[in-house]
Structure formats: structure tokens, C-alpha cells
Design a protein around this motif. Structure first.
Motif, PDB file in Angstrom:
ATOM      1  N   PHE A 173      34.032  -8.973  -4.288  1.00  0.00           N
ATOM      2  CA  PHE A 173      34.367  -7.635  -3.823  1.00  0.00           C
ATOM      3  C   PHE A 173      35.848  -7.338  -4.060  1.00  0.00           C
ATOM      4  O   PHE A 173      36.677  -8.246  -4.138  1.00  0.00           O
ATOM      5  CB  PHE A 173      34.040  -7.499  -2.337  1.00  0.00           C
ATOM      6  CG  PHE A 173      32.582  -7.263  -2.045  1.00  0.00           C
ATOM      7  CD1 PHE A 173      32.165  -6.105  -1.412  1.00  0.00           C
ATOM      8  CD2 PHE A 173      31.619  -8.198  -2.411  1.00  0.00           C
ATOM      9  CE1 PHE A 173      30.826  -5.874  -1.135  1.00  0.00           C
ATOM     10  CE2 PHE A 173      30.276  -7.983  -2.142  1.00  0.00           C
ATOM     11  CZ  PHE A 173      29.876  -6.820  -1.511  1.00  0.00           C
TER      12      PHE A 173
ATOM     13  N   TYR B  13      32.212  -3.113  -3.898  1.00  0.00           N
ATOM     14  CA  TYR B  13      31.729  -3.772  -5.110  1.00  0.00           C
ATOM     15  C   TYR B  13      30.689  -2.883  -5.793  1.00  0.00           C
ATOM     16  O   TYR B  13      29.808  -2.327  -5.136  1.00  0.00           O
ATOM     17  CB  TYR B  13      31.084  -5.126  -4.803  1.00  0.00           C
ATOM     18  CG  TYR B  13      30.503  -5.770  -6.041  1.00  0.00           C
ATOM     19  CD1 TYR B  13      31.318  -6.457  -6.936  1.00  0.00           C
ATOM     20  CD2 TYR B  13      29.153  -5.649  -6.339  1.00  0.00           C
ATOM     21  CE1 TYR B  13      30.802  -7.017  -8.089  1.00  0.00           C
ATOM     22  CE2 TYR B  13      28.620  -6.205  -7.494  1.00  0.00           C
ATOM     23  CZ  TYR B  13      29.449  -6.894  -8.365  1.00  0.00           C
ATOM     24  OH  TYR B  13      28.948  -7.433  -9.517  1.00  0.00           O
TER      25      TYR B  13
ATOM     26  N   ALA C  45      28.818 -11.880  -5.711  1.00  0.00           N
ATOM     27  CA  ALA C  45      29.572 -10.697  -6.130  1.00  0.00           C
ATOM     28  C   ALA C  45      30.967 -10.780  -5.534  1.00  0.00           C
ATOM     29  O   ALA C  45      31.125 -10.991  -4.327  1.00  0.00           O
ATOM     30  CB  ALA C  45      28.879  -9.429  -5.653  1.00  0.00           C
TER      31      ALA C  45
ATOM     32  N   GLU D 181      28.983  -3.358  -9.879  1.00  0.00           N
ATOM     33  CA  GLU D 181      29.161  -3.982 -11.187  1.00  0.00           C
ATOM     34  C   GLU D 181      29.311  -2.941 -12.288  1.00  0.00           C
ATOM     35  O   GLU D 181      30.205  -3.048 -13.140  1.00  0.00           O
ATOM     36  CB  GLU D 181      27.998  -4.919 -11.506  1.00  0.00           C
ATOM     37  CG  GLU D 181      28.197  -5.663 -12.821  1.00  0.00           C
ATOM     38  CD  GLU D 181      27.408  -6.945 -12.910  1.00  0.00           C
ATOM     39  OE1 GLU D 181      27.623  -7.836 -12.070  1.00  0.00           O
ATOM     40  OE2 GLU D 181      26.570  -7.055 -13.826  1.00  0.00           O
TER      41      GLU D 181
ATOM     42  N   SER E 170      24.649  -8.338  -8.551  1.00  0.00           N
ATOM     43  CA  SER E 170      25.682  -8.790  -9.474  1.00  0.00           C
ATOM     44  C   SER E 170      25.097  -9.758 -10.484  1.00  0.00           C
ATOM     45  O   SER E 170      24.048 -10.368 -10.244  1.00  0.00           O
ATOM     46  CB  SER E 170      26.815  -9.474  -8.713  1.00  0.00           C
ATOM     47  OG  SER E 170      26.338 -10.608  -8.018  1.00  0.00           O
TER      48      SER E 170
END
Length: 325
Positions: A71, A93, A69, A95, A64
Motif C-alpha cells: 500500500f 492501493y 499488495a 494495481e 494484486s
């Protein structure tokens, strides 16, 4: 992982913030008993935050833009807990469509004394990033020992939740070349039992009924692995029911925590992974942990990361698997 067999040796230290056992900051009351998760299972996961149902993970590697990150909840991928307690909650997740695709499971329990999380991407560019963690949310005490049945040796049973890393396998729906595309991780469901002796301080267990599903909840009944040689036949593996696992006997330490080896059931000495965790609650009412393994003996570059959170069989909320005992 950065290397198929080399784990990142950075222990994950867990603290609590605003009722969140996986975040750093001032401790709430009562103070969770946060410890060091062994590097063998922590893997690439360096920090976790779980606040108000929002999961954030700091995973080593390209995951990320920010350190953590965030989620996204994925209810359709939840795994139902056979005890009737909290489900294994799924989160995803990614990106962008060009970067790694992650799946994570958070495991809680009815008594609210333990939590565990495991996460992995599906693989890209010959490697994947993955790991797990667990934490006590309340005070832990060991059982009071006696001479009667279930006064020193106890069983725990319920549902197992796993994440399957299929390696280079892809379904062809992504138009990019296979060598570039991120692979989607899949889910594994199963049944787990753990036995613990607090008189001898040892633990053991097993996982069975393991089935593999993609993120559309379609069961994967076989995988074909390209061996890279057009002159030979590709490897086809029946995954209708993945191999049963044995969690080999290992020590329960003075803090009620453990670390041991994972083997294929019926094949002692195979040593295909590690499991670790902790007992929690009063009188060790529950047990939670995480694991990793190579789930298919005939295929390299395939991985699985799992978690469990189980009630004691002689207490309220026990799994139907405990009856009879």
C-alpha cells in the motif's frame, strides 16, 4: 466479501518480526501477545505486514499480482486522533485503474501497546474484499480490582476511523461503463466510547458523530441509489450524519479479548455487524479493535469497516471526551 453475509472462516494468526507485530518470523523482545482474530471481523484479510511504516496486506480475491499488495501512504486521508496521540494513518492501493481500489487505516497509540488495521476496496463486480486485524505489542495485565470509583469499571474514548464501501455508486468521472469500473472506498470519521467492567468481565460501547468523506476530503451529504426500475423513484439517503451505533454488551474473556454485535443506536436487535478487539498494556490501559457493519438500513450492498485504538479515561493521554466523568 465473497458473499454479503458469509465471511471467509480463516482465522488470522499474528506473530512478530523485527519489531513488526503483523509479520511472521523470529519474535523480538518483548514478545507481542499475538492471538487469533475472529473470522467475523478478519474477513478476507489473511495476513498483514507493517514494517518501517510500509503496509502490506494479503487479501483474498483479485487484489494484486503478488501475494502481498504494498500500500501507498496517503497522508491526506489520515484521521486526526482527538487525544492528540498518533493519528489513524491512511494507505491506498490499486494495481491499475481497471482493478480494485483499496483504502486502509492503521491505528496505533501513544503507549505503543496495541495496533489495529482495517482495509477494504470500494467494490467491483457485485462484491468487495475487506477485513481487519489487531495485535498486542507488549505484555497485557488486567486491572487490579477494588471497591472505589474506577477500580473495576473503566471507560475508554476517542476517535473512530472507518472505510465506507458505497457499492455500485460511482460519481461518473470514470469513462468506463459503470458495470465494469472499480468503485473508490471512502472514509468515515466518528467519536467512540467503550465501557469495560473487569469485575463482571463485560464490555459495551457506542459510536456517534459519524461523517462520510470521499478521497478528496469532500463531505458526502447524500447518496442516490438506482433501484433498477425506471418507473420508480431512486432511493435518496441523507448521509450528513450517519446513524449512531451501539456496540452491544458482550463478554471479556480470560485473555482480555472480546467479540460482540453492532446495532443501530435506539434500535435494539437490529444486529447489523460485529466488533472485536483486545485490551492492552498494564492494567488494561488501552483498548483496540475492528468492526464491520451495514451502515445504512434502507440500502443493501453498502458496507463499512472500522477501527479504534483508545486510551483509558483515568490515565495520562486520555481523551478530552472523558471530562467530566
Amino acid at each position: 466479501m465473497k458473499n454479503s453475509w458469509l465471511w471467509i472462516l480463516t482465522p488470522l494468526i499474528l506473530a512478530a518480526c523485527d519489531g513488526n507485530p503483523f509479520d511472521s518470523g523470529p519474535n523480538p523482545e518483548p514478545e507481542p501477545e499475538a492471538g487469533t482474530v475472529p473470522a467475523e471481523v478478519a474477513g478476507d484479510m489473511t495476513a498483514v505486514s507493517f514494517v518501517d511504516g510500509v503496509l502490506k496486506i494479503d487479501m483474498q480475491g483479485v487484489s494484486s499480482s503478488s501475494e502481498f499488495a504494498t500500500f501507498v501512504r496517503a497522508e491526506a486521508l489520515d484521521i486526526t486522533n482527538v487525544t492528540g496521540g498518533p493519528n489513524y494513518e491512511a494507505f491506498v492501493y490499486q494495481e491499475t485503474d481497471l482493478t480494485r481500489s483499496y483504502l486502509a487505516y492503521v491505528a496505533t497509540n501513544e503507549r505503543g501497546n496495541l495496533m489495529a488495521v482495517t482495509a477494504s476496496d470500494g467494490g467491483q463486480f457485485n462484491e468487495h474484499n475487506a477485513g481487519g486485524s489487531y495485535v498486542r505489542l507488549t505484555t497485557y495485565t488486567a486491572p487490579t480490582l477494588g471497591d472505589g470509583v474506577e477500580q473495576g469499571t473503566f471507560s475508554y474514548a476517542g476517535t473512530y476511523a472507518g472505510i465506507f464501501v458505497p457499492g455500485d455508486w460511482a460519481d461518473g468521472s470514470d469513462p468506463r461503463p459503470a458495470e465494469l469500473r472499480p468503485v473508490e472506498p471512502w472514509k468515515v470519521t466518528g467519536t467512540i466510547q467503550i465501557n469495560g467492567s473487569f469485575s463482571d468481565n463485560v464490555i459495551e460501547g457506542g459510536i456517534t458523530d459519524r461523517q462520510l468523506f470521499d478521497q478528496d476530503n469532500q463531505q458526502i451529504t447524500n447518496l442516490v441509489f438506482d433501484d433498477g426500475d425506471p418507473a420508480t423513484e431512486d432511493l435518496t439517503v441523507d448521509t450528513t450524519e450517519l446513524a449512531a451505533l451501539a456496540l452491544r454488551e458482550t463478554e471479556i474473556d480470560e485473555n482480555g479479548e472480546f467479540l460482540g454485535n453492532v446495532e443501530f443506536y435506539g434500535s435494539p436487535g437490529t444486529d447489523v455487524g460485529d466488533y472485536a478487539g483486545a485490551f492492552g498494556g498494564l492494567e488494561a490501559s488501552d483498548v483496540a479493535g475492528v468492526l464491520w457493519l451495514n451502515p445504512i438500513s434502507s440500502a443493501s450492498g453498502v458496507w463499512e469497516y472500522g477501527t479504534f485504538n483508545l486510551p483509558r479515561c483515568d490515565l495520562a493521554g486520555a481523551s478530552p471526551l472523558c471530562i467530566p466523568r
